[in-house]
Design an enzyme around this catalytic site. Structure first.
Site: not given
Ligand code: F6R
Length: 608
Positions: A2, A27, A75, A101-102, A481, A485, A488, A504, A603
């Site tokens: 949002c 976002r 969102w 937002n929330g 990671e 990446k 997603e 396993h 985000k």
């Molecule tokens: C993956 C990504 C997310 C954030 C997670 C935590 O690329 O960006 O997994 O790392 O949502 O977000 P923050 O760091 O803002 O708490």
């Protein structure tokens, strides 16, 4: 998650709201809307879909006259994405409009009560309840009324409220959801994030929980929950508007990958002065530091992955036991928290709901908390006992890159600092760490100047159905990671496995032609990795190894090799993630995906 935007000033509000909402697109959202006060009534336009639809619907906002307005990108949480569920929401009489937002956790009980008093609802949202509560409790003064309503809300909110009876201003408040106020020349704003106002002002107020802002063209006034006026300090944004723009790159993600040398330099350099690690903001007392019994590191997603690397570093260098937790699990597993412990909370946004809840849990049990945070003045930065900022600059792409590598660098710096202050690291070790850290940005710059190899490999594998990642120790954290990446943004199924764990269970998924990306950046574990590569190759896997530049023999075992520079093993996770970020980027771009705004993701995840 949002986006909220508001404007009060001499210009037509709607085009400015649209412009601000565009800056908040990163976002994540599924619908958008605006409400503008004009001639004693509130006009609302909203629709499901991209902002461009709202822009078309209103002729770039030109069809909505009025100088005061609020806007929103939604969102969906309560109710599907639809025109009706989009914000702003009007109260029954149309006298109040609201963006939110929330999540209001007790909205159903409040809604039932309002229905019993004759109110009707046109959406499935929790937000419409707030609009009608404001109407129900209206006493003729919006601030007083809002305070009454806020006392009855459970959950999180960043709200913008318009009232027909108060046509010179709108009112805003936040709790556990981000909101800033921008102070311009004869115009003022609210927004979920600074980039939304940056082309009009660099002076912002960082709103605290339950601080109420009354935003008019000629000024902003702040009130506490007792309706007393309070003073707030201005925060002047140093970074340039270009930092939040694409600067010639096709996507923010690529720009942010390329910005990593600078982001790391900005994070590292100010913390090393005259041969010492200097963290001015961390005023630990020596007795507490020496009695530090355990460290917890908590974060979500990539921040959690960075935390895993921090655990390995701290345990290896300082011999202090470290537990690393996914934030959404932390408070439900009853961690043994106490005053002789440090809880490191990692978050780019500083607003992630689960991470914030973990911070509060830790404080409740008397542990000291330290936030590694990128967004200045965010909730985690304000609530943690200590803050170590990553100076990565604004990160707009949903998939984190530069903030993640800066989190690892911050953990390295923190480890070195704790080692220095407790005498657990020798002068030699500290000097070596300083030299390694200071040389890192230059090495990464060289590495980033040659992305073509990774681009070529992405072109060979972009239509894979499954991609597996394997690695050991620090490399295992990197595989987590790299796999996150990739999945997603490319939507390709991917799993990361500790290389020794593969047999396993997961190895049953490896068949002829399955791509396995093997990380082989830890010299002490190289031979073990070679055995694991052979195991998957024997099942028909195609292996792409990420290995050190001088490991020429790896090509005898792997089908393809990506080389990374030889940095110290402790910093290898930073050099090692670069090709995985690039690979994910190119695969997603070749699939034609919306790289910066992948589906279903936001985000800043401000709901639990
Ligand atoms: C993956 C990504 C997310 C954030 C997670 C935590 O690329 O960006 O997994 O790392 O949502 O977000 P923050 O760091 O803002 O708490």
């Amino acid at each position: 998650m949002c986006g909220v935007m508001g404007y009060a000033g001499p210009e037509q509000a709607a085009p400015i709201l649209l412009d601000g909402l565009r800056k908040l697109e990163y976002r994540g959202y599924d619908s958008a809307g605006m409400a503008v006060l004009n001639d004693g009534s509130i006009e609302v336009k909203k629709c499901r879909g991209r902002l461009q639809l709202l822009s078309n619907l209103t002729h770039d906002g030109q069809d909505m006259p009025g100088h005061i307005g609020i806007g929103h990108t939604r969102w969906a949480t309560h109710g599907e994405p639809s025109d009706e569920n989009s914000h702003p929401h009007l109260s029954n009489s149309g006298r109040f409009a609201i963006v939110h937002n929330g999540i209001i956790e007790n909205y159903q009980a409040l809604k039932d009560k309002l229905i019993s008093r004759g109110y009707t609802f046109h959406s499935e949202t929790d937000t419409e309840v707030i609009a009608n509560m404001i109407e129900y409790y209206d006493q003729g003064d919006l601030v007083q009324t809002l305070i009454k309503v806020l006392h009855r809300l459970e959950g999180s909110y960043a709200l913008g409220v318009l009232s027909v009876a108060e046509p010179d201003h709108f009112v805003a408040v936040r709790k556990d959801s981000p909101l800033i106020v921008g102070r311009g020349e004869g115009e003022n704003f609210i927004a979920s994030d600074i980039p939304a106002v940056l082309n009009r002002t660099r002076d912002v107020y960082l709103m605290g929980d339950n601080e109420i802002a009354v935003v008019a063209a000629d000024g902003v006034r702040f009130f506490n929950m007792d309706a007393e006026e309070v003073e707030k300090d201005i925060y002047h944004v140093e970074w340039d508007v270009s930092a939040a723009e694409k600067g010639g790159y096709e996507h923010f993600m690529m720009k942010e990958i390329m910005e990593q040398p600078k982001a790391l330099r900005d994070t590292i350099k100010p913390r090393i002065k005259n041969g010492r690690f200097v963290l001015d903001d961390l005023k630990f007392d020596a007795d507490w530091l020496n009695s530090l019994g355990r460290i917890y590191i908590v974060g979500c997603g990539s921040a959690y992955h960075a935390g895993r690397i921090g655990k390995d570093l701290i345990e290896k260098m300082l011999s202090i036991p470290v537990e690393v937790d996914i934030a959404s699990e932390f408070r439900y597993r009853n961690p043994l928290l106490g005053p002789d412990q440090l809880v490191i909370i990692i978050s780019q946004s500083g607003e992630t709901a689960d991470t914030l809840a973990a911070l509060r849990e830790a404080k409740k049990h008397g542990a000291r908390t330290l936030g590694i945070v990128n967004v200045v003045g965010s909730s985690i930065a304000r609530e943690a006992d200590y803050v170590l900022y990553t100076w990565a600059g604004p990160e707009i792409a949903v998939a984190t890159t530069k903030a993640y590598t800066c989190q690892i660098a911050a953990l390295e710096i923190l480890t070195a600092y704790l080692g220095q202050e407790t005498g657990r690291l020798s002068d030699d070790q500290l000097q070596r760490l300083q030299a390694d850290l200071l040389s890192l940005p230059v090495l990464l710059k060289d590495q980033l100047e040659r992305p073509e190899d990774v681009q070529y490999l992405a072109s060979q594998f972009f239509n894979c159905k499954d991609i597996f990642f394997i690695g050991r120790a620090l490399d295992y954290s990197l595989t987590l990671e790299g796999s996150l990446k990739l999945k997603e943004i490319s939507y390709i199924h991917s799993e990361a496995s500790a290389a020794g764990e593969l047999k396993h269970g997961t190895i049953s998924l490896i068949q002829k032609g399955t791509l396995v990306i093997a990380l082989v950046t830890q010299p002490r574990l190289r031979e073990k990795m070679i055995s694991n590569i052979r195991e998957v190759k024997a099942r028909g896997a195609v292996v792409l190894a990420v290995a050190l530049e001088d490991d020429s023999a790896i090509a005898d075992t792997a089908d393809y090799v990506i080389r990374i520079p030889h940095v110290s093993p402790d910093l290898e996770p930073i050099a090692g993630i670069i090709p995985l970020q690039l690979f994910a980027y190119y695969v997603a771009a070749l699939n034609g995906n919306d790289v910066d705004k992948p589906r279903n993701l936001a985000k800043s995840v401000t709901v639990e």
